[in-house]
Design an enzyme around this catalytic site. Structure first.
Site, PDB file in Angstrom:
ATOM      1  N   THR A 164       0.895  -1.161   0.000  1.00 46.08           N
ATOM      2  CA  THR A 164       0.000   0.000   0.000  1.00 46.08           C
ATOM      3  C   THR A 164       0.931   1.207   0.000  1.00 46.08           C
ATOM      4  OG1 THR A 164      -0.106   0.186   2.401  1.00 46.08           O
ATOM      5  CG2 THR A 164      -1.771  -1.208   1.375  1.00 46.08           C
ATOM      6  N   HIS A 165       0.524   2.265  -0.644  1.00 49.42           N
ATOM      7  CA  HIS A 165       1.386   3.456  -0.784  1.00 49.42           C
ATOM      8  C   HIS A 165       2.732   3.094  -1.416  1.00 49.42           C
ATOM      9  CE1 HIS A 165      -1.338   5.426   2.205  1.00 49.42           C
ATOM     10  NE2 HIS A 165      -1.349   4.206   2.703  1.00 49.42           N
ATOM     11  N   SER A 286      18.296  -0.094 -26.232  1.00 49.22           N
ATOM     12  CA  SER A 286      18.568   1.330 -26.375  1.00 49.22           C
ATOM     13  C   SER A 286      19.581   1.511 -27.485  1.00 49.22           C
ATOM     14  CB  SER A 286      19.121   1.878 -25.056  1.00 49.22           C
ATOM     15  OG  SER A 286      19.881   3.041 -25.295  1.00 49.22           O
ATOM     16  N   LYS A 292      20.963  -1.896 -21.927  1.00 51.78           N
ATOM     17  CA  LYS A 292      19.549  -1.704 -21.621  1.00 51.78           C
ATOM     18  C   LYS A 292      18.624  -2.738 -22.244  1.00 51.78           C
ATOM     19  CE  LYS A 292      17.734   1.346 -19.872  1.00 51.78           C
ATOM     20  NZ  LYS A 292      17.368   2.706 -20.308  1.00 51.78           N
ATOM     21  N   ASN A 294      14.547  -2.549 -22.414  1.00 51.22           N
ATOM     22  CA  ASN A 294      13.474  -1.643 -22.000  1.00 51.22           C
ATOM     23  C   ASN A 294      12.086  -2.269 -22.112  1.00 51.22           C
ATOM     24  OD1 ASN A 294      15.341   0.407 -21.539  1.00 51.22           O
ATOM     25  ND2 ASN A 294      15.283   1.056 -23.697  1.00 51.22           N
ATOM     26  N   GLU A 299       5.116   0.349 -21.354  1.00 51.90           N
ATOM     27  CA  GLU A 299       5.206   1.823 -21.391  1.00 51.90           C
ATOM     28  C   GLU A 299       4.270   2.400 -22.439  1.00 51.90           C
ATOM     29  OE1 GLU A 299       9.590   3.329 -20.481  1.00 51.90           O
ATOM     30  OE2 GLU A 299       9.597   1.659 -21.878  1.00 51.90           O
ATOM     31  N   TYR A 326     -30.301  15.586 -35.522  1.00 50.84           N
ATOM     32  CA  TYR A 326     -28.996  15.390 -36.155  1.00 50.84           C
ATOM     33  C   TYR A 326     -28.328  16.740 -36.397  1.00 50.84           C
ATOM     34  CZ  TYR A 326     -25.186  14.095 -39.160  1.00 50.84           C
ATOM     35  OH  TYR A 326     -23.925  13.926 -39.658  1.00 50.84           O
TER      36      TYR A 326
HETATM   37  N1  ARG Z   1     -21.245  11.460 -42.766  1.00 45.49           N
HETATM   38  C1  ARG Z   1     -22.339  11.768 -41.901  1.00 45.49           C
HETATM   39  C2  ARG Z   1     -21.985  11.450 -40.459  1.00 45.49           C
HETATM   40  O1  ARG Z   1     -21.028  10.802 -40.254  1.00 45.49           O
HETATM   41  C3  ARG Z   1     -23.526  10.969 -42.289  1.00 45.49           C
HETATM   42  C4  ARG Z   1     -24.823  11.627 -41.996  1.00 45.49           C
HETATM   43  C5  ARG Z   1     -24.893  12.900 -42.723  1.00 45.49           C
HETATM   44  N2  ARG Z   1     -26.204  13.438 -42.744  1.00 45.49           N
HETATM   45  C6  ARG Z   1     -26.414  14.643 -43.289  1.00 45.49           C
HETATM   46  N3  ARG Z   1     -27.624  15.030 -43.332  1.00 45.49           N
HETATM   47  N4  ARG Z   1     -25.448  15.393 -43.728  1.00 45.49           N
HETATM   48  O2  ARG Z   1     -22.649  11.851 -39.541  1.00 45.49           O
END
Ligand code: ARG
Length: 469
Positions: A164-165, A286, A292, A294, A299, A326
């Protein structure tokens, strides 16, 4: 009278109301084809199901449906073979495929987009893609869990310092440590499966935002595409990317878990710890320091937690302030989604390989648990069982540790007389408890590190993963 003269001259699929060609800079700025082309299979699968539905509903003929499906199938093959030429001026994967279909089969191709918008189409494509990725990543998580369980079985009985810690705290079984990661990545699987419930809903039929006036059968499309349900509200659905945020968020936590594990591997493989040897084939050298070796893989995995977390921030910030429904901003969802799925998959796969090729240095572990007073809590617990209140026991043991530090001894090296000097209730049954093995064995609480509890946890894990002990 609608004007059908050549004044309306744009060559776009949506060009009817435009009287000028789109500026080249706008085409370049708005195109997404260079990253959404990878959705071609999902787009084609969705379009085939849509065409079948259109034919069933009498919106296209059976013959047109067959032409569309055949055309889409051959476009899919062209894309797969690398022969297909993507056109940035057609913006995205949807219009690249639709235009190619129209060029290939003529008028029937122009009917495919009936009762559909790119807004519900892209939602469907991402859902199909994320459904696949969810299964792929959960399989990779299972693979990684198997590596932990095999390692736990291989080193059953070996003891290491628990921290712990990052200070030596109490001895634990190596297997207990391995099974801790088994649990962690198990939760990650649960989270992805939970998110799948929100991914796995069929959005087609939402159309642009308000649904469609044409007689579609959304349930049929859902059945065709193996979705258990259809989305409820068209306005919600065309603007919804919550399921993608959940997916990326679940993946971010996976990458963070991998990063914590990586940190341990980097520490453990250092000369200072020397707990493990990473296989030569999984390390790099390295260019200047010949001595080395690594730990680049852990990482890099640790480093990649930055980009995955960044993807989550991009995605969720992109949604902030979007009015329903949309908005073109939503196109910015794809790169973070793809990059997250790719980064997490690659990291999970290589981490499993790394673990399968890892050796613990048992001798060093054995030496390290001997020092650091790691059985101090056991001595306190012993006193508690002899009716000494825990706070008092804590202080008695604290004084014993100080005495050991002054005299360069470990608790287990004190004589009974010395111990009795701290508390007269101490008898010689204390010595078995002051060994690291005694300490580990005593922790029989459910979920503890005793060999009994760990064996049980290991068997359960092997049963769940269908691994032979
Ligand atoms: N390429 C658009 C997207 O990835 C698809 C939908 C686009 N619709 C539009 N009405 N421009 O969202």
């Amino acid at each position: 009278m609608p004007d059908s003269s050549s004044k309306y001259s744009s060559s776009k699929l949506w060009g009817g109301r435009f009287s000028e060609q789109t500026a080249a800079s706008v085409e370049a700025f708005t195109a997404s084809i260079h990253f959404d082309a990878r959705l071609y299979r999902h787009d084609i699968t969705g379009s085939m199901a849509h065409a079948k539905m259109l034919a069933r509903q009498g919106l296209i003929t059976g013959e047109e449906r067959d032409q569309i499906i055949k055309g889409l199938d051959s476009i899919g093959k062209e894309i797969e073979s690398g022969a297909f030429v993507f056109r940035p001026e057609l913006e995205d994967i949807h219009m690249n495929i639709e235009k190619a279909l129209i060029e290939k089969i003529g008028p029937a191709g122009e009917k495919l987009h009936t009762a559909r918008s790119r807004n519900d189409q892209i939602s469907l494509d991402i859902r199909l893609y994320l459904r696949e990725e969810t299964y792929r990543i959960t399989d990779l998580l299972t693979g990684l869990q198997k590596s932990f369980v095999r390692t736990a079985r291989k080193y059953l009985g070996a003891i290491m310092p628990g921290y712990t810690h990052l200070q030596r705290a109490q001895p634990v079984l190596v297997s207990h440590h391995m099974l801790a990661y088994y649990e962690m990545f198990g939760r990650d699987k649960e989270r992805l499966f939970d998110c799948l419930k929100r991914i796995n809903i069929m959005p087609l039929g939402s159309a642009a935002l308000a649904g469609t006036g044409l007689p579609v059968d959304r349930d049929f499309v859902a059945r065709e595409l193996d979705f258990p349900a259809i989305t409820a509200n068209s306005m919600d659905k065309v603007g919804d990317r919550d399921f993608a945020v959940e997916f990326v968020s679940a993946c971010t936590l996976i990458q963070i878990h991998l990063s914590r594990l990586s940190e341990e591997l980097v520490l453990w493989s250092s000369d200072e710890f020397s707990f493990v040897n990473l296989a030569d084939s999984y390390c790099t050298g390295s260019s200047i320091m010949p001595q080395k070796k690594n730990p680049d893989i852990p990482e890099l995995i640790r480093g990649k937690s930055g980009r995955v977390t960044g993807n989550l921030i991009s995605l969720i910030t992109m949604l902030k302030g979007l009015p329903l429904t949309y908005n073109r901003d939503l196109q910015e969802d794809k790169e973070p989604i793809f990059d997250t799925a790719d980064t997490v998959s690659h990291s999970l796969a290589i981490m499993a390989e790394l673990l399968d090729n890892l050796e613990f240095n048992l001798e060093i572990l054995q030496n390290r648990v001997k020092t650091g007073f790691m059985t101090a809590t056991d001595l306190a617990d012993y006193l508690v069982l002899k009716q000494i209140p825990f706070r008092k026991a804590h202080s008695i043991v604290g004084r014993a540790v100080a005495h050991c530090l002054d005299n360069g001894k470990d608790l287990s090296e004190l004589t009974l007389d010395e111990l009795k000097g701290f508390s007269s209730v101490i008898e010689d049954d204390i010595f078995s408890l002051l060994t690291v093995k005694g300490s580990v064995d005593s922790r029989q609480s459910a979920g503890g590190t005793s060999i009994k509890s760990v064996k049980q946890a290991l068997s359960e894990a092997e049963k769940i993963l269908e691994l032979k002990p």
